[in-house]
Every structure is written in structure tokens, then in C-alpha cells.
Design an enzyme around this catalytic site. Structure first.
Site, PDB file in Angstrom:
ATOM      1  N   GLU A   1       0.883  -1.167   0.000  1.00 17.58           N
ATOM      2  CA  GLU A   1       0.000   0.000   0.000  1.00 17.58           C
ATOM      3  C   GLU A   1       0.917   1.212   0.000  1.00 17.58           C
ATOM      4  O   GLU A   1       1.511   1.548   1.014  1.00 17.58           O
ATOM      5  CB  GLU A   1      -0.917  -0.030   1.224  1.00 17.58           C
ATOM      6  CG  GLU A   1      -2.219   0.741   1.043  1.00 17.58           C
ATOM      7  CD  GLU A   1      -2.126   2.205   1.463  1.00 17.58           C
ATOM      8  OE1 GLU A   1      -3.138   2.905   1.409  1.00 17.58           O
ATOM      9  OE2 GLU A   1      -1.022   2.647   1.850  1.00 17.58           O
TER      10      GLU A   1
ATOM     11  N   CYS B   1      -2.034   9.187   2.279  1.00 19.34           N
ATOM     12  CA  CYS B   1      -1.760   8.795   0.892  1.00 19.34           C
ATOM     13  C   CYS B   1      -2.999   8.865   0.010  1.00 19.34           C
ATOM     14  O   CYS B   1      -2.879   8.963  -1.220  1.00 19.34           O
ATOM     15  CB  CYS B   1      -1.155   7.398   0.849  1.00 19.34           C
ATOM     16  SG  CYS B   1      -2.082   6.152   1.753  1.00 19.34           S
TER      17      CYS B   1
END
Length: 500
Positions: free
Chosen positions: A273, A306
Site C-alpha cells: 500500500e 496517501c
């Protein structure tokens, strides 16, 4: 009877008595020493003597022995579920401690909405993960047509069997350290794997909660292991050692590439991720909402997320009014220490991250952009890694500030000619983690959303749920977290054909 909850006094002057949990016991580190700093004022939260490479090797060996013994992997899902509920209860009992650490080591403002993602959401999700696993079938029938099930020579049944993958390395991020660790540790354990958690050295302290919970819940020795270290030697061993079967990593794309290289020699299962440069497209009928994009990004843990929509696309003819409205909104933002309930914008994690913000503001201007507001360190805050909420007026999507993840309170605004142009620019990125579409015309907004190439697309709304997975494409990563797909990442899928 449950053991008494440990109380750790972090004066900032004395080293932690342990920096690891190996084979069922807390261990003192034999490696390099480092300081955990409060990003709000640069004070010492704790001194840590990290684990040595030999101690990391011991953690890998313990996890391998524990898995191969079957003491955990051989339990039924119901038996593991009972233990993991005790594990979840032990973590929940430390909610106040986790909140304190989110403020002190991660610098998340105590009043921020992101505090929910730091503590409340992961604690809730720990129990939800157990419930989800208990509802998943461990064996599923494969849909063979009848002529393949029975023929002149034999009858056959074909099923899919789900089983643990083995030893899992979990490497978490600094921005929401407990959350990013939990979505590796809990599903991996519930699936029957053994785990070695390696937290980011900037925010390692919340990881101790997992070790305490493993001890209190009575997990077999070696099932959960914790490695806190100063450098990256241990992390490299954890991603390359052949005794490790899977690596789940959350962090930057640059480091993710290195993790993938290290894991490649033994073809480990990977879940990565990684970074993002998510686009927010405002349809012409929703330009009035665009100003809030800057506020929401900058005050969401100082832009250290993010999935945040840091590229804002608006109709070219409306760009000037959007920029003016953003600057007006951000002018009243209260910047200050994370512990102050009045602070809306806290610090970024480190001096290096603050310098990264400065670098990309300068690069944006050099590439033809303009600083509308912010762009520098705030006055009156000599200590702490603060950076003003910043709006950049960019001429196009090729500007460095539009192409690179900054991970700070910086928003780039770009004008589009029409919606096809907006979609083209949104997809013109090496990242593909998330995307945001805003439109009062719901049909048109959905039409635009379906054209965005990203692991997640949010059309007029978003959610953070145990039941819906997320993950990136391109340089934003591999695999999925959360949801059924995220749980299955921690299992081997075996096709089992049984004839007779």
C-alpha cells in the site's frame, strides 16, 4: 485472571527497557540507539535501544517454528477467533494510551477527525475482522459443469480450500501507525499465520500495544513478534529471508520498490500500500464546493495521508474564484501543537518532511506555478515541524507539484477545459490509489468516476470500512487491504480435486 496492564512512563530521558517481543517474551535491544521525538516541539518522547540483526534473526526463527508447529495454524477458525477477541479486548483497554501516542509520536492534533483513524476505527475493526473471518467459508465448491463432475471413468468433486500462508512480515507507516499495523497484524493472525511486526522508527511506540495484547490474550510463543530497530538492516532481512512467506508493507512508493526487489528472490506474497497523488474533479455544477478541498486536505493530519485528494481540478473559467476562496478559508486555520485542542493543523512528522514540502513549493514555482497562500514555515513557532497550509496555482498537470507525492499540507489547483480534459489529467499520473469526483448531477459524476483509473474512486462520498477493500494500481501498490479481498491476501488458495 488477566494480567495487569503495563504502564510505561516515557520521560524521554531513560531508554525503554525493551524494544522487541520475541518468542513470547519482551526483550531489551542490543542494537543502535535512537530518539523518538514529538514533532510538535522536538522534545524527546522516548529513547530506544533497537534490536540487533541477530535479534531480528531470532524473531524470524521464532515465527517459523511457531507456524510449523501447528500450535496456532492448526487451531480451528473458531478457536483462533476466541483468542483474537481477547487480543482485541486488550488493545481496547489501552485506547487512552494509543490516543496519547498518536499525539506525541505521530503529531496528530487531538481534535482532528483523523484521530478516529488513529484509535477508534482500528479498535472497532479488530473485532470486525474476527467476525468477517468467521463468516468466510474455509472450503468452497468450484462450479464445475455436470459433464466434468461425472464421466465414464470417475466422478470428481472440486473445491477451493483456504489455509494460512505461513510467516508474515508486517511493516507499518508513520502517519497512522496503529491503524496501518492493525490491518496487517489482526487479519494475518486470524488467518492462522505467525507475524513479525516492524514499525516505522519515527513512530514505534504504539506497536508495543500489540505485544502486550498478545501476551495477555495467551497467544502461543512465537505467533506474534515485534522488532523495533534504528536502521533498515532488520527490515531488509524481514523482506528477503526465505523463512518469511509474505510481506505486507505500507509506505512510500520508493521504498515499496525496494521491498519488492528484496522479496523477489524468494517470490514472496506481497501486499504493498504505497503512495498516491489523488485527483479531485469538481464538475461545473459543484465549483462552490471546491474551496473546502484545501481545508480538508491540509487539516487532515497536515496532509499526511496517501489517499488525500491533493490535485484539485476545476473549470478553467472558475479557477480564480476557487483559489481566492481557498486562501480565505485557510487564512483562519489555527496552527499549533497537536496536544492543543484548538489546533487545526499540527506538524508534519520530521524536519526532513518539512524540507520536502519546501522543496516542492520551490519546484512548483520554478515550473511556472504560483503560491496563492502559505508555502513556508509559520512565524512564531520556532520549535516543531510546522508548515503553513499551502495552495498552489499550477499551469498544468506536468508541474512537479502535480506529479509527485508531497505528503504535507499542500494542495495543487489545476484548471480544465472540459471533463474529458479533467479525466485525462487525473489519469496522467504514475500513481493510482484513490480519486474523488464531486457533482450535483449524480449521473454525470458517476460517469466521470468510472473513467478514473484508480484502486478506489469516491463519487460524492467516501468511507473507511472493514467491509470494503482498498488498494492501489501502478506505483500505488499491489494487492488489497480490508474487505474480503484483503483478508484472503493472508491465505493460500488451493484447488482440491477429489475423485472416486
Amino acid at each position: 485472571m488477566r494480567k495487569q496492564i503495563r504502564k510505561y512512563e516515557l520521560s524521554g530521558r531513560e531508554p525503554l527497557t525493551h524494544a522487541g517481543f520475541i518468542d513470547g517474551a519482551f526483550v531489551a535491544g542490543n542494537g543502535g540507539a535512537f530518539d523518538v521525538l514529538d514533532p510538535s516541539d522536538e522534545s524527546h518522547v522516548a529513547q530506544v535501544i533497537g534490536l540487533s540483526p541477530d535479534q531480528v534473526e531470532s524473531a524470524i526463527a521464532a515465527a517459523r517454528r511457531a507456524f510449523d508447529s501447528g500450535a496456532w495454524s492448526g487451531l480451528t477458525m473458531q478457536e483462533r477467533g476466541a483468542a483474537m477477541m481477547r487480543f482485541a479486548d486488550s488493545m481496547a483497554a489501552r485506547a487512552d494510551r494509543l490516543k496519547e501516542l498518536a499525539v506525541r509520536e505521530a503529531g496528530c492534533p487531538v481534535s482532528s477527525t483523523v484521530m478516529g483513524a488513529q484509535v477508534a476505527s482500528p479498535l472497532r475493526m479488530a473485532r470486525e475482522i474476527v467476525d468477517l473471518f468467521l463468516r468466510l467459508p474455509e472450503v468452497e465448491d468450484n462450479p464445475l459443469p455436470l459433464h466434468e463432475r461425472v464421466n465414464a471413468h470417475f466422478a470428481v468433486q472440486s473445491v477451493t480450500r483456504w489455509s494460512p500462508i505461513g510467516v508474515v512480515t508486517a511493516i507499518s507507516a508513520y502517519n497512522v501507525p496503529f491503524y496501518t499495523a492493525l490491518w496487517k497484524v489482526v487479519p494475518a493472525l486470524m488467518a492462522g499465520n505467525t507475524v513479525i511486526l516492524r514499525p516505522n522508527p519515527l513512530t514505534p511506540l504504539s506497536s508495543l500495544v500489540f505485544a502486550e495484547a498478545a501476551e495477555e490474550a495467551g497467544l502461543p510463543k512465537g505467533v506474534f513478534n515485534l522488532v523495533i530497530e534504528q536502521g533498515v538492516d532488520g527490515a531488509q532481512a524481514l523482506t528477503s529471508d526465505p523463512r518469511v512467506d509474505m510481506v505486507s508493507f505500507t509506505g512510500s512508493s520508493t521504498v515499496g520498490v525496494e521491498v519488492a526487489k528484496q522479496a523477489a528472490t524468494t517470490l514472496k506474497r506481497l501486499v504493498l500500500e504505497l503512495g498516491g497523488k489523488s485527483a479531485q474533479i469538481y464538475l461545473p455544477d459543484s465549483v462552490d464546493r471546491a474551496a473546502m478541498a484545501a481545508m480538508s486536505v491540509c487539516t487532515s493530519h497536515a496532509g499526511q495521508g496517501c489517499v488525500l485528494g491533493t490535485r484539485v481540478f476545476v473549470p478553467q473559467e472558475s479557477k480564480a474564484e476557487v483559489l481566492e476562496a481557498m486562501a480565505k478559508l485557510l487564512s483562519g486555520v489555527k496552527i499549533g501543537p497537536a496536544r492543543d485542542p484548538a489546533s487545526q493543523l499540527g506538524p508534519v512528522i520530521s524536519a526532513g518532511q518539512r524540507a520536502r514540502c519546501e522543496h516542492f513549493v520551490a519546484a512548483a514555482v520554478a515550473g511556472g506555478g504560483r503560491v496563492v497562500c502559505g508555502g513556508k514555515r509559520p512565524e512564531g513557532l520556532e520549535k516543531g515541524y510546522f508548515f503553513e497550509p499551502t495552495v498552489l496555482d499550477l499551469p498544468d498537470n506536468t508541474n512537479p507539484a502535480a506529479q509527485e507525492e508531497i505528503f504535507g499540507p499542500v494542495v495543487s489547483v489545476i484548471g480544465y477545459r472540459d471533463l474529458d480534459h479533467a479525466v485525462e489529467m487525473a489519469n496522467d499520473s504514475r500513481f493510482g490509489l484513490s480519486g474523488w469526483i464531486h457533482g450535483k448531477d449524480k449521473v454525470k459524476a458517476l460517469e466521470v468516476g468510472r473513467k478514473i483509473r484508480s484502486g478506489t474512486v469516491n463519487v460524492n462520498g467516501a468511507l473507511m470500512s472493514s467491509h470494503a477493500s482498498s488498494g492501489g494500481i501502478k506505483m500505488s501498490g499491489l494487492g488489497r487491504e480490508r474487505g474480503v479481498e484483503g483478508l484472503r491476501e493472508f491465505q493460500i488458495m488451493t484447488t482440491l480435486n477429489i475423485g472416486g
